[in-house]
Motif scaffolding. Structure first.
Motif, mmCIF file in Angstrom:
data_model
loop_
_atom_site.group_PDB
_atom_site.id
_atom_site.type_symbol
_atom_site.label_atom_id
_atom_site.label_comp_id
_atom_site.label_asym_id
_atom_site.label_seq_id
_atom_site.Cartn_x
_atom_site.Cartn_y
_atom_site.Cartn_z
ATOM 1 N N LYS A 170 0.829 -1.198 0.000
ATOM 2 C CA LYS A 170 0.000 0.000 0.000
ATOM 3 C C LYS A 170 0.872 1.261 0.000
ATOM 4 O O LYS A 170 0.492 2.285 -0.529
ATOM 5 C CB LYS A 170 -0.898 -0.018 1.240
ATOM 6 N N VAL A 171 2.035 1.143 0.640
ATOM 7 C CA VAL A 171 2.939 2.303 0.715
ATOM 8 C C VAL A 171 4.290 1.920 0.102
ATOM 9 O O VAL A 171 4.803 0.829 0.367
ATOM 10 C CB VAL A 171 3.143 2.756 2.175
ATOM 11 N N LEU A 179 -1.012 6.781 -7.508
ATOM 12 C CA LEU A 179 -0.342 6.959 -6.212
ATOM 13 C C LEU A 179 -0.531 8.379 -5.722
ATOM 14 O O LEU A 179 -0.808 9.282 -6.507
ATOM 15 C CB LEU A 179 1.177 6.705 -6.342
ATOM 16 N N TYR A 196 8.247 3.032 -0.309
ATOM 17 C CA TYR A 196 9.328 3.869 0.190
ATOM 18 C C TYR A 196 10.440 3.842 -0.856
ATOM 19 O O TYR A 196 11.091 2.798 -1.035
ATOM 20 C CB TYR A 196 9.849 3.326 1.526
ATOM 21 N N GLN A 212 6.517 1.679 9.016
ATOM 22 C CA GLN A 212 5.570 0.562 8.998
ATOM 23 C C GLN A 212 6.289 -0.786 9.060
ATOM 24 O O GLN A 212 5.645 -1.829 9.001
ATOM 25 C CB GLN A 212 4.738 0.581 7.700
ATOM 26 N N GLU A 240 1.793 6.511 -1.620
ATOM 27 C CA GLU A 240 0.720 5.650 -1.106
ATOM 28 C C GLU A 240 -0.238 5.340 -2.252
ATOM 29 O O GLU A 240 -0.590 6.238 -3.034
ATOM 30 C CB GLU A 240 -0.027 6.416 -0.008
ATOM 31 N N LYS A 241 -0.674 4.093 -2.308
ATOM 32 C CA LYS A 241 -1.615 3.731 -3.391
ATOM 33 C C LYS A 241 -2.956 4.388 -3.147
ATOM 34 O O LYS A 241 -3.435 4.436 -2.008
ATOM 35 C CB LYS A 241 -1.799 2.227 -3.444
#
Lengths: 117, 356
Positions: free
Chosen positions: A34-35, A66, A37, B277, A114-115
């Protein structure tokens, strides 16, 4: 969550084909996270120039796949908890992972992606 | 609480403390077919509170009590330092009942005072006891009379001086830095988590001195009912070690992001994932290293645990909740974000289990 149509994107932006393909493979290998980096991706996808990688991610932002957000690297070089959608909203001081506050002026603000659901 | 009239203050707090989604959830609960006074959609939070929520309250579709519950939920659970204490004896623990505490705080006529709670209005530069009530854990929801838990809430207000970041040159060798005076709302909470755990919760703040000052203030507000010498700090080092060593068999319940250990010679080692995360034990090398430290009788003195969303109905925790254990003191944790009260109870229960 819908999968990104990388083929369509490459047709529109052939100059970024290599970075987009690598990104597609990386996302598949990592369970469509989902994220994203960019530093993690750059570390693992070493065939692509980090600048080209960020450019590919920005193409996904432009296509509405995104959303670009911002975090700060703390004095230990890891990301803080707080996330911002506007770089101007980042406060002067932030807590690091151990709840020690530091002035962000000397540390890097980094984009994360982030999606969009 | 029924005599409470300060609805403007309450709505203002809802606007400041609750998220758009939390307010909409409350409205949705009361939206029945044909109920025209309850509107869900709004262009922004001001409209949602000032128009939708106010209209629903005026039409009695939503009770004022429900608005208070929204405030309580937003300000009492999470984004806090929690200091854990255990009574020194079983006798002390058994004496900690809602009535005995209330009698010692407000005298024989304690009910008159408690009936007027919750108080919302702040008094500048003062701390006031703003709420005292029974608390029923999820596990006792069918038998609320059996609950011995309670919550004491304290409000405070102070002025802080904050540097705005603006610096202006003032002549060849001088400059002006701009500071502003701002009010700071303070919410402190004492939670008796029966049968044997006292939680003192203070909100997060960039100043450690303020955290300590508020922690001491909370003890002061508990006097004469409870005093520090009746309690021991409930140290979490054993729980942290067990959490690490038993993570594999509990991988559906929690994982870690950061850990720090001290070996027997005094060497400190810290492990952190890059992303906020991240899961530290996604790396086998890191898992092996930390387990080796602990098997060599090193001590874990800090652990960031992500308690994963529960699998039951309703799920507890309701969402992943991240806590920093052993934050600055060994009996202190930080709940990094707002969450449901049941979620913090879940954390305390897990720590009880692992700290044996």
């Amino acid at each position: 969550m819908s999968r990104i149509d990388f083929d369509a994107l490459i047709n529109k932006h052939p100059e970024s084909e290599q970075a987009l393909r690598e990104l597609e493979t990386w996302m598949k290998d990592h369970g469509d996270p989902k994220v994203i980096y960019p530093k993690d991706v750059a570390r693992q996808v070493q065939d692509v120039d980090p600048v080209a990688l960020v450019k590919a991610l920005m193409l996904l932002v432009e296509e509405g796949e995104l959303r670009r957000l911002f975090k700060v690297e703390d004095p230990n070089g890891v990301l803080t908890n707080d996330v911002y959608d506007d770089i101007g909203k980042i406060p002067e001081k932030l807590p690091d992972r151990n709840e020690n506050y530091f002035e962000i002026a000397n540390y890097d603000v980094v984009p994360i992606f982030e999606k969009v659901a | 609480m029924s005599n409470y009239e300060e609805i403007d203050d309450a709505l203002s707090l809802v606007k400041n403390l609750s998220t758009f989604e939390q307010i909409q959830d409350l409205l949705r609960k009361r939206k029945t077919p044909g109920q025209k006074d309850v509107l869900i959609s709004a262009g922004n939070k001001d409209e949602l509170v000032d128009r939708n929520l106010r209209q629903a309250i005026d039409a009695r579709a939503i009770k004022v009590d429900e608005v208070f519950e929204l405030i309580q939920s937003a300000e009492e659970n999470g984004s806090q330092h929690i200091f854990y204490y255990k009574p020194k004896t079983k006798r002390i623990a058994e004496a900690i009942t809602l009535e005995s505490i209330a009698r010692q705080l407000w005298g024989a006529k304690w009910k008159e005072t408690v009936d007027k709670f919750p108080a919302i209005r702040l008094r500048p530069n003062q701390y006031i006891r703003s709420d005292f009530r029974k608390y029923v854990k999820w596990s006792l929801r069918e038998r609320p009379d059996e609950s011995r838990d309670w919550i004491l809430k304290v409000y405070g207000q102070t002025s802080i001086t904050r540097f705005t970041g603006q610096v202006k040159s003032a002549g060849a060798n001088g400059f002006w830095r701009q500071y502003v005076e701002e009010p700071l709302r303070i919410v402190l909470l004492a939670r008796w988590n029966s049968p044997d755990l006292l939680e003192l919760r203070v909100q997060r703040n960039e100043s450690r001195n303020r955290i300590e000052e508020w922690h001491n203030k909370l003890w002061e507000m508990l006097r004469p009912a409870l005093i520090p010498s009746q309690f021991d700090a409930w140290e979490l080092s054993k729980a942290m070690t067990k959490l690490i060593l038993e993570q594999t068999k509990n991988s559906a319940a929690y994982n870690f992001r950061d850990a720090s250990v001290i070996d027997q010679t005094g060497v400190h080692a810290s492990f952190q994932t890059y992303s906020d995360q991240g899961n530290l034990f996604a790396s086998n090398e890191t898992r092996d290293s930390i387990e080796n430290y602990l098997q060599a009788k090193s001590e874990c003195n800090g652990l960031t645990v992500t308690w994963l969303k529960g699998l039951g109905k309703p799920p507890i925790p309701q969402k992943d909740i991240r806590t920093l254990l052993g934050a600055r003191k060994s009996h202190e944790i930080i709940a990094l974000a707002n969450c449901a009260s049941e979620d913090l109870d879940h954390v305390a229960d897990r720590l009880r289990r692992f700290n044996k």
